[in-house]
Scaffold this motif. Structure first.
Motif, PDB file in Angstrom:
ATOM      1  N   LYS A 260     -29.642  23.150  42.846  1.00 11.13           N
ATOM      2  CA  LYS A 260     -28.712  23.989  41.989  1.00 11.13           C
ATOM      3  C   LYS A 260     -28.226  25.164  42.753  1.00 11.13           C
ATOM      4  N   GLY A 261     -28.736  25.050  44.036  1.00 17.49           N
ATOM      5  CA  GLY A 261     -27.943  26.223  44.714  1.00 17.49           C
ATOM      6  C   GLY A 261     -28.784  27.625  44.646  1.00 17.49           C
ATOM      7  N   ASN A 262     -29.892  27.529  44.057  1.00 16.80           N
ATOM      8  CA  ASN A 262     -30.437  28.970  43.833  1.00 16.80           C
ATOM      9  C   ASN A 262     -31.618  29.047  45.118  1.00 16.80           C
ATOM     10  N   LYS A 263     -31.145  29.915  45.980  1.00 20.59           N
ATOM     11  CA  LYS A 263     -31.836  30.367  47.114  1.00 20.59           C
ATOM     12  C   LYS A 263     -33.064  31.034  46.846  1.00 20.59           C
ATOM     13  N   LEU A 264     -32.767  31.808  45.902  1.00 22.62           N
ATOM     14  CA  LEU A 264     -34.065  32.576  45.538  1.00 22.62           C
ATOM     15  C   LEU A 264     -34.978  32.030  44.276  1.00 22.62           C
ATOM     16  N   GLY A 265     -34.931  30.807  44.116  1.00 23.41           N
ATOM     17  CA  GLY A 265     -35.561  30.027  42.833  1.00 23.41           C
ATOM     18  C   GLY A 265     -36.678  29.911  43.149  1.00 23.41           C
ATOM     19  N   PHE A 266     -37.613  30.371  43.995  1.00 22.47           N
ATOM     20  CA  PHE A 266     -38.994  30.155  44.318  1.00 22.47           C
ATOM     21  C   PHE A 266     -39.722  30.571  42.781  1.00 22.47           C
ATOM     22  N   LEU A 267     -39.471  31.874  42.405  1.00 23.59           N
ATOM     23  CA  LEU A 267     -40.424  32.212  41.353  1.00 23.59           C
ATOM     24  C   LEU A 267     -39.903  31.271  40.114  1.00 23.59           C
ATOM     25  N   ASN A 268     -38.640  31.147  39.926  1.00 23.07           N
ATOM     26  CA  ASN A 268     -38.339  30.250  38.798  1.00 23.07           C
ATOM     27  C   ASN A 268     -39.068  28.688  38.900  1.00 23.07           C
ATOM     28  N   ALA A 269     -39.152  28.237  39.910  1.00 25.61           N
ATOM     29  CA  ALA A 269     -39.760  27.049  40.235  1.00 25.61           C
ATOM     30  C   ALA A 269     -41.088  27.121  39.853  1.00 25.61           C
ATOM     31  N   ILE A 270     -41.992  28.148  40.255  1.00 27.97           N
ATOM     32  CA  ILE A 270     -43.237  28.330  39.801  1.00 27.97           C
ATOM     33  C   ILE A 270     -43.281  28.444  38.287  1.00 27.97           C
ATOM     34  N   ARG A 271     -42.498  29.200  37.465  1.00 32.34           N
ATOM     35  CA  ARG A 271     -42.619  29.366  36.091  1.00 32.34           C
ATOM     36  C   ARG A 271     -42.411  27.978  35.465  1.00 32.34           C
ATOM     37  N   ILE A 272     -41.407  27.095  36.066  1.00 36.01           N
ATOM     38  CA  ILE A 272     -41.185  25.906  35.269  1.00 36.01           C
ATOM     39  C   ILE A 272     -42.321  24.933  35.693  1.00 36.01           C
ATOM     40  N   GLY A 273     -42.793  24.912  36.798  1.00 37.03           N
ATOM     41  CA  GLY A 273     -44.116  24.000  36.976  1.00 37.03           C
ATOM     42  C   GLY A 273     -45.294  24.448  36.287  1.00 37.03           C
ATOM     43  N   LEU A 274     -45.460  25.814  35.932  1.00 39.39           N
ATOM     44  CA  LEU A 274     -46.718  26.114  35.150  1.00 39.39           C
ATOM     45  C   LEU A 274     -46.183  25.666  33.645  1.00 39.39           C
ATOM     46  N   LYS A 275     -44.848  26.072  33.231  1.00 40.33           N
ATOM     47  CA  LYS A 275     -44.589  25.556  31.752  1.00 40.33           C
ATOM     48  C   LYS A 275     -44.684  23.986  31.637  1.00 40.33           C
ATOM     49  N   SER A 276     -44.184  23.322  32.516  1.00 39.97           N
ATOM     50  CA  SER A 276     -44.169  22.040  32.355  1.00 39.97           C
ATOM     51  C   SER A 276     -45.683  21.278  32.386  1.00 39.97           C
ATOM     52  N   ASN A 277     -46.521  21.930  33.113  1.00 42.58           N
ATOM     53  CA  ASN A 277     -48.065  21.684  33.005  1.00 42.58           C
ATOM     54  C   ASN A 277     -48.721  22.143  31.910  1.00 42.58           C
ATOM     55  N   ASN A 278     -48.187  23.168  31.421  1.00 39.32           N
ATOM     56  CA  ASN A 278     -48.932  23.484  30.142  1.00 39.32           C
ATOM     57  C   ASN A 278     -48.514  22.798  28.842  1.00 39.32           C
ATOM     58  N   GLN A 279     -47.143  22.532  28.917  1.00 36.33           N
ATOM     59  CA  GLN A 279     -46.731  21.493  27.741  1.00 36.33           C
ATOM     60  C   GLN A 279     -47.588  20.031  27.668  1.00 36.33           C
ATOM     61  N   ALA A 280     -47.505  19.931  28.864  1.00 38.61           N
ATOM     62  CA  ALA A 280     -48.333  18.233  29.223  1.00 38.61           C
ATOM     63  C   ALA A 280     -49.618  18.415  28.829  1.00 38.61           C
ATOM     64  N   LYS A 281     -50.322  19.258  28.645  1.00 35.62           N
ATOM     65  CA  LYS A 281     -51.721  19.369  28.210  1.00 35.62           C
ATOM     66  C   LYS A 281     -51.786  18.917  26.661  1.00 35.62           C
ATOM     67  N   LYS A 282     -50.624  19.091  25.930  1.00 31.35           N
ATOM     68  CA  LYS A 282     -50.434  18.625  24.562  1.00 31.35           C
ATOM     69  C   LYS A 282     -49.770  17.266  24.568  1.00 31.35           C
ATOM     70  N   THR A 283     -48.801  17.045  25.271  1.00 30.87           N
ATOM     71  CA  THR A 283     -47.910  15.795  25.452  1.00 30.87           C
ATOM     72  C   THR A 283     -48.332  14.730  26.155  1.00 30.87           C
ATOM     73  N   GLY A 284     -48.749  14.921  27.343  1.00 32.11           N
ATOM     74  CA  GLY A 284     -49.222  13.973  28.453  1.00 32.11           C
ATOM     75  C   GLY A 284     -48.347  13.873  29.455  1.00 32.11           C
ATOM     76  N   GLU A 285     -46.963  14.476  29.184  1.00 35.33           N
ATOM     77  CA  GLU A 285     -45.839  14.131  29.982  1.00 35.33           C
ATOM     78  C   GLU A 285     -45.914  15.130  31.148  1.00 35.33           C
ATOM     79  N   TYR A 286     -46.798  14.604  32.085  1.00 36.34           N
ATOM     80  CA  TYR A 286     -46.664  15.644  33.610  1.00 36.34           C
ATOM     81  C   TYR A 286     -45.369  15.165  34.213  1.00 36.34           C
ATOM     82  N   SER A 287     -45.186  15.677  35.095  1.00 34.73           N
ATOM     83  CA  SER A 287     -44.030  15.403  36.105  1.00 34.73           C
ATOM     84  C   SER A 287     -44.297  14.169  36.890  1.00 34.73           C
ATOM     85  N   SER A 288     -45.693  13.942  37.305  1.00 35.40           N
ATOM     86  CA  SER A 288     -45.821  12.564  37.811  1.00 35.40           C
ATOM     87  C   SER A 288     -47.116  12.214  37.319  1.00 35.40           C
ATOM     88  N   LEU A 289     -47.241  10.738  37.079  1.00 34.49           N
ATOM     89  CA  LEU A 289     -48.399  10.292  36.602  1.00 34.49           C
ATOM     90  C   LEU A 289     -48.748   9.349  37.271  1.00 34.49           C
TER      91      LEU A 289
END
Length: 297
Positions: A260-289
């Motif tokens: 996306k061109g976000n050179k300072l995106g490390f913190l947002n990547a951590i946030r999205i990774g955490l949110k993805s895993n948290n939602q997947a606890k309910k849905t089972g839709e993890y980033s990789s299976l």
């Protein structure tokens, strides 16, 4: 949406026979910047990349930055990848120790051989297949020159207790043919273990066309749990268990921020990774299976 006929699909020399509707326009953000499209197969729901440059596909891997073909640890992405790989290796060993009744393993697309090296040290009889010359040479130094081959699977006579594909199925041009051969190379009660990205995950939907795990055109196919079940049902095989690769959401998000061109995106990547895993606890839709698959009895 635009309809695609089987005739139009002849852009793909492998002629897998999929047909469907256009879903998304993408770019090769990793290397060439070229444009590609995703279509959804009307029968299985598998997404496929068009065009599929099968005859020239090798050039899309020709980069020192293609991490799975190196042992690099210089960039932040390489360092994160190596840390994640080390953690995942232990999880793979635990999984196979738990479900396999035999010790004979084929790793289809073994990369630089770290997984097979670990399995060999833990008493498994290993064979790796790797088409990339540089990755194969590295793997051979780790587990032996005769334990890593470039040959096609149909040329291998042995059968195996476990066949693994760790983020490999999405790269294979002749998908149907290879799945058929994989099935035929399993021993009785043998297990097929496949790990692939999941385009139904939260991080995939958040990043959209920038989601790094689309990785066109190196990734020719794109899967969800539903489409994997339909695909393997066609081959008389059944998915018996699905488990997550939780670290993938962070690594994929980090790369996606870069695309996306976000050179300072490390913190947002951590946030999205955490949110993805948290939602997947309910849905089972993890980033990789990880799918554990057996032949139907």
């Amino acid at each position: 949406m635009e309809n695609v006929s089987r005739g139009t699909y002849l852009e793909n020399p492998s002629k897998e026979g999929f047909s469907g509707i256009k879903k998304l326009e993408l770019k090769d953000y990793f290397l060439t910047g070229e444009d590609f499209e995703l279509y959804e197969d009307s029968e299985t729901g598998v997404l496929y990349t068009l065009p599929q440059p099968i005859e020239t596909l090798g050039k899309y891997y020709e980069s020192k930055n293609y991490i799975s073909h190196t042992d690099g640890k210089k960039s932040i992405f390489e360092r994160f990848y190596q840390i994640a790989k080390a953690i995942n290796l232990n999880e793979k060993l635990k999984l196979i120790d738990k479900i396999s009744s035999g010790k004979k393993i084929l790793d289809y697309g073994c990369g630089v051989g770290d997984y097979l090296e670990m399995m060999q040290k833990n008493g498994y009889e290993v064979l790796g297949m790797e088409p990339n010359d540089s990755a194969r040479r590295i793997a051979q130094t780790k587990i032996g020159i005769n334990n890593v081959v470039s040959t096609q699977i149909e040329q291998i006579k042995d059968k195996f207790d476990v066949i693994t594909l760790w983020h490999v199925l999405e790269h294979i041009p002749n998908l149907n043919e290879v799945i058929s051969h994989l099935k035929n190379h399993l021993n009785e009660n043998g297990i097929l273990i496949i790990a692939v990205p999941n385009h139904e995950s939260y991080d995939a939907k958040y990043y959209g066309k920038y989601w790094a795990a689309y990785d066109v055109p190196r990734h020719l196919w794109h899967f969800s749990e539903k489409s994997m079940r339909k695909l393997f049902d066609k081959f008389g095989m059944k998915i018996e268990n699905v488990s997550p690769m939780k670290l993938d959401s962070f690594y994929v998000s980090l790369l996606s921020e870069k695309y996306k061109g976000n050179k300072l995106g490390f913190l947002n990547a951590i946030r999205i990774g955490l949110k993805s895993n948290n939602q997947a606890k309910k849905t089972g839709e993890y980033s990789s299976l990880i799918y554990t698959i057996k032949i139907k009895s």
